[in-house]
Design a protein around this motif. Structure first.
Motif, mmCIF file in Angstrom:
data_model
loop_
_atom_site.group_PDB
_atom_site.id
_atom_site.type_symbol
_atom_site.label_atom_id
_atom_site.label_comp_id
_atom_site.label_asym_id
_atom_site.label_seq_id
_atom_site.Cartn_x
_atom_site.Cartn_y
_atom_site.Cartn_z
ATOM 1 N N ALA A 380 0.866 -1.170 0.000
ATOM 2 C CA ALA A 380 0.000 0.000 0.000
ATOM 3 C C ALA A 380 0.905 1.222 0.000
ATOM 4 C CB ALA A 380 -0.907 -0.003 1.221
ATOM 5 N N PHE A 381 0.682 2.141 -0.912
ATOM 6 C CA PHE A 381 1.622 3.245 -1.060
ATOM 7 C C PHE A 381 0.924 4.471 -1.639
ATOM 8 C CE2 PHE A 381 1.645 0.669 -4.874
ATOM 9 C CZ PHE A 381 1.669 1.571 -5.922
ATOM 10 N N VAL A 382 1.604 5.605 -1.524
ATOM 11 C CA VAL A 382 1.100 6.867 -2.066
ATOM 12 C C VAL A 382 1.886 7.204 -3.329
ATOM 13 C CG1 VAL A 382 0.691 9.311 -1.632
ATOM 14 C CG2 VAL A 382 0.492 7.660 0.251
ATOM 15 N N GLU A 383 1.177 7.496 -4.386
ATOM 16 C CA GLU A 383 1.794 7.972 -5.624
ATOM 17 C C GLU A 383 1.570 9.481 -5.699
ATOM 18 O OE1 GLU A 383 1.780 6.478 -10.158
ATOM 19 O OE2 GLU A 383 -0.143 7.270 -9.460
ATOM 20 N N PHE A 384 2.639 10.229 -5.890
ATOM 21 C CA PHE A 384 2.538 11.689 -5.989
ATOM 22 C C PHE A 384 3.274 12.135 -7.246
ATOM 23 C CE2 PHE A 384 3.900 16.059 -5.110
ATOM 24 C CZ PHE A 384 2.698 16.621 -4.705
ATOM 25 N N ILE A 385 2.587 12.926 -8.059
ATOM 26 C CA ILE A 385 3.159 13.365 -9.338
ATOM 27 C C ILE A 385 2.985 14.874 -9.476
ATOM 28 C CG2 ILE A 385 3.085 13.138 -11.852
ATOM 29 C CD1 ILE A 385 1.798 10.390 -11.455
ATOM 30 N N VAL A 386 4.044 15.535 -9.877
ATOM 31 C CA VAL A 386 3.985 16.941 -10.273
ATOM 32 C C VAL A 386 4.193 16.969 -11.783
ATOM 33 C CG1 VAL A 386 4.970 19.240 -10.006
ATOM 34 C CG2 VAL A 386 4.975 17.651 -8.063
ATOM 35 N N SER A 387 3.217 17.482 -12.508
ATOM 36 C CA SER A 387 3.327 17.502 -13.967
ATOM 37 C C SER A 387 2.984 18.893 -14.489
ATOM 38 C CB SER A 387 2.400 16.465 -14.601
ATOM 39 O OG SER A 387 1.064 16.646 -14.168
ATOM 40 N N ASP A 388 3.399 19.164 -15.735
ATOM 41 C CA ASP A 388 3.035 20.444 -16.333
ATOM 42 C C ASP A 388 1.612 20.344 -16.879
ATOM 43 O OD1 ASP A 388 3.154 19.105 -18.772
ATOM 44 O OD2 ASP A 388 5.128 19.915 -19.302
ATOM 45 N N GLU A 389 1.132 21.437 -17.416
ATOM 46 C CA GLU A 389 -0.273 21.449 -17.863
ATOM 47 C C GLU A 389 -0.525 20.473 -18.999
ATOM 48 O OE1 GLU A 389 -2.927 25.149 -17.259
ATOM 49 O OE2 GLU A 389 -1.067 25.891 -18.156
ATOM 50 N N ALA A 390 0.523 20.145 -19.748
ATOM 51 C CA ALA A 390 0.371 19.193 -20.850
ATOM 52 C C ALA A 390 0.351 17.753 -20.357
ATOM 53 C CB ALA A 390 1.499 19.397 -21.858
#
Length: 727
Positions: A380-390
């Protein structure tokens, strides 16, 4: 209706003809007693006179039960068509035969011996245990192996003792039990059952089966010293977690008040019965799929209906995830700006800013810990993503690598087992475990906060999209590859997800959407954040968060004030806490949660009579609150009221026979009373139950060698995403 009755009668007659031929016969002309004597001649009583040790299960006679008395489930399926079809695909119906368990139990046999599997089979294959099959060179035939936890096994249990690992008493299997107690099995036909349904119900049903304690007989686990040649190690205790949660209605301490739920009301909701089942009511029956979290079994057997049921259960609002706050440190600045809740705030972001996102994960609709049970080989884990608007990822954490393994630095909820030689026990060889180096979980009604730090790219334009997901996989890739002998992608279920679009430049506060009935109110978001900070021992910050929750919701205000007082108590700010609690109790003299915390302050101030009065008032409303019982027992000890103290600790052991503190205090009290033998008995139990202080250094050495795991063992840590940029 008459035509339907006629059709069903013809069908039932056909069933009767078939099942009469399938009716179980006794082992030749031997009685149960002679069967037991025969098995005992070659049986290895390795763990003493109890043939079923080192598990906790036994029988009403204390002796073996012929294997053919455990009626095969297909016999039950002739009438209970839908229940049988659901059971066949369930974890119970495959508890013994599925490959993940088989690999583990075969490892135990090869490394230690088949007699040690009695610890496991009391819950995975009761028929094998009670038939005496778990010994070297056994001659016992095992047609029951495919059934695992069969219909007759579950429905024949007579009582439980709260110890787990098969902490139950198995009766003599019967299909009919007459009013005088006569038990009938051999030769009983379906027609006899249909002619005497009350006797069949007496054989199969009792109030015990609907209690959490019944499920806890197996959904509570430990590794005893007989298995590991070391000492008692607690594995999990789901039933005890439920008993202390808000869902049980037996404790005043949870942070939220919830409607009562049991294992059955959550995992056995009524389901459609399309195949015709004699137990169906208005076309439905309580589900025998026991949908929970095992996606591996239906994936392996390609059972779409079961996999869909489990996936739906996991996705059904069990958890919450909230990108709650941002800590902003502008390029070249010395101070940090705290922005919360992020979507209710106006702020400015620029390239080069150093940001830390606080993501709150809440166990909101599960009556026990998340993830429950054996966290060492679940994922069990947390996925965190920072992405640009595209949509291009710029930073990420908690991703699945190309080889199918989880990102080493992911924020996860699992247990790290360490063997005696200091190496990682990642194959679930629990008999080789010496210490838990880490044991992350979120208890029922509690929250966790994980922090992700990253730098806004200098050339960024438009906006940054922050995405957070809580995901679950059964099993870890290392374990599934080990079992299956090849790399295979097993399902990963997203249990909760959220996102926030952050603009470069000015971000304006967004008002709550009044039409979104599912949105979490801001007071609750602040409260969840406060709970997470409290559990991470960030007490000053928790005080501030609880204060905001109290301001935002008048109805929850008394609870939030008690939460705040609890944080003050942890900081030993007793006057501040007392002022808050006195006001809450004055407004509502029956507020058990406030009374308990007020009593803690009374104890610190030496006001023992007032403290005792409060504890007794709490126990009048919550007689099975083990925490209040423990505190009252302590006060009785101080007053030298040893009879009163004994009563408190004995009541705790009625709830949990392995409560460490209760055994320790009973040891002390018996010494005071001069009851030497009883003191020695309790001292021996305490010595086995308590943690081994020498194991701590082993855990520390392990964590020093595994920094990716060590980070997760720290209450307050930050995931630096500059080390795991997006691709």
């Amino acid at each position: 209706m008459l035509l339907l009755f006629a059709v069903l009668t013809v069908v039932m007659v056909g069933w009767v003809a078939r099942t009469a031929r399938l009716a179980p016969k006794p082992d030749g002309d031997k009685s149960e007693e002679s069967y037991s004597s025969q098995i005992s001649k070659t049986y290895d009583f390795k763990f003493g006179s109890n043939p079923f040790s080192p598990g906790n299960a036994t029988t009403t006679t204390g002796t073996f039960i012929p294997g053919d008395m455990f009626v095969l489930a297909k016999r039950c399926g002739t009438c209970h068509t839908d229940a049988h079809a659901q059971w066949r695909q369930s974890a119970h119906g495959n508890a013994f035969r599925e490959p993940f368990y088989q690999k583990n139990v075969k490892d135990l046999i090869s490394q230690k011996g088949i007699e040690f599997t009695r610890h496991c089979e009391s819950c995975h294959n009761p028929a094998a245990l009670f038939a005496g099959a778990l010994t070297k060179n056994t001659k016992v035939k095992r047609p029951f192996d495919d059934d695992g936890v069969s219909c007759i096994a579950c429905h024949t249990i007579q009582s439980v003792n709260g110890r787990g690992i098969g902490g139950y008493v198995m009766g003599e299997p019967a299909l009919l039990v007459k009013e005088d107690g006569t038990r009938m099995l051999a030769g009983v036909t379906d027609q006899q059952i249909l002619d005497d349904v009350p006797s069949h119900r007496r054989a199969m049903m009792r109030p015990l089966l609907k209690t959490p304690e019944f499920c806890g007989a197996c959904h509570k686990s430990q590794v005893p010293h007989e298995l590991n040649d070391y000492k008692f190690l607690r594995a999990f205790m789901v039933a005890d977690e439920l008993q202390q949660s808000s869902f049980s209605k037996e404790s005043p301490h949870p942070f939220y008040v919830r409607d009562k739920e049991t294992c059955n009301s959550c995992h056995m909701k009524r389901d459609a019965a399309p195949l015709f089942d004699v137990s169906a009511k208005q076309g439905t029956l309580v589900s025998h799929r026991w949908a929970a979290s095992n996606t591996a079994i239906p994936t392996f057997y390609k059972w779409k209906d079961q996999l869909d049921a489990v996936t739906k259960f996991l996705e059904d609002d069990k958890l919450g995830v909230d990108i709650f706050a941002i800590h902003r440190k502008a390029s070249g600045a010395n101070t940090e700006e705290f922005i919360a809740p992020v979507n209710r705030s106006s702020f400015r972001i620029a390239g080069g800013d150093r940001l830390t996102a606080d993501v709150v994960i809440t166990n909101k609709n599960i009556g026990h810990s998340f993830p429950p049970e054996l966290r060492d080989f679940y994922e069990a884990f947390v996925e965190f993503i920072v992405s640009d608007e595209a949509g291009k990822p710029l930073y990420r954490s908690g991703f699945i690598k190309p080889n199918g393994y989880l990102d080493d630095s992911a924020h996860n909820y699992k247990t790290y087992l360490v063997k005696a030689d200091g190496t990682y026990n990642d194959k679930h060889h629990i008999w080789r475990t010496r210490v838990f180096a880490q044991n992350n979980q979120i208890n029922s009604g509690r929250s966790d906060v994980t922090r992700y730090q990253f730098t806004v790219p200098a050339n960024a334009t438009g906006g940054l999209r922050l995405t957070a997901r809580v995901r679950y996989r059964r099993f870890t890739r290392v374990f599934s590859d080990y079992v299956l002998g090849k790399s295979m992608d097993y399902p990963i279920v997203t249990m909760a997800t959220t996102e926030y679009l952050m603009r470069l430049g000015d971000n304006l506060s967004m008002s709550p959407d009044p039409n979104n009935k599912l949105a979490v109110p801001d007071w609750r978001r602040w409260n969840n954040y406060g709970i997470a900070l409290f559990d991470q021992r960030q007490y000053p910050l928790a005080i501030d968060a609880f204060a905001r929750a109290a301001e935002l919701d008048e109805k929850y205000r008394p609870m939030a004030l008690v939460n705040r007082a609890m944080a003050h108590i942890e900081l030993e700010q007793y006057d501040e806490a007392a002022n808050i609690l006195d006001a809450v109790v004055k407004a509502n003299p029956t507020n058990a949660r406030a009374l308990f915390q007020q009593a803690r302050i009374f104890v610190k101030r030496g006001q023992l009579e007032q403290a005792e009065s409060n504890f007794r008032q709490v126990l009048a409303a919550f007689p099975r609150d083990r925490i209040s019982l423990q505190q009252l027992g302590e006060l009785c000890k101080i007053k030298r009221d040893y009879k009163g103290a004994l009563e408190c600790y004995e009541r705790i052991l009625q709830i949990d026979p392995e409560d460490l503190g209760a055994h320790y205090n009973l040891m002390l009290i018996y010494r005071k009373l001069g009851r030497t033998d009883e003191a020695k008995r309790e001292g021996k139990i305490f010595a086995d139950l308590k943690d081994d202080p020498g194991a701590l250094s082993l855990a520390n050495q392990f964590l020093r060698k595994h920094p990716e795991m060590s980070n997760e063992s720290v209450y307050w840590h930050v995931h630096d995403l500059s080390r795991t940029p997006g691709e």
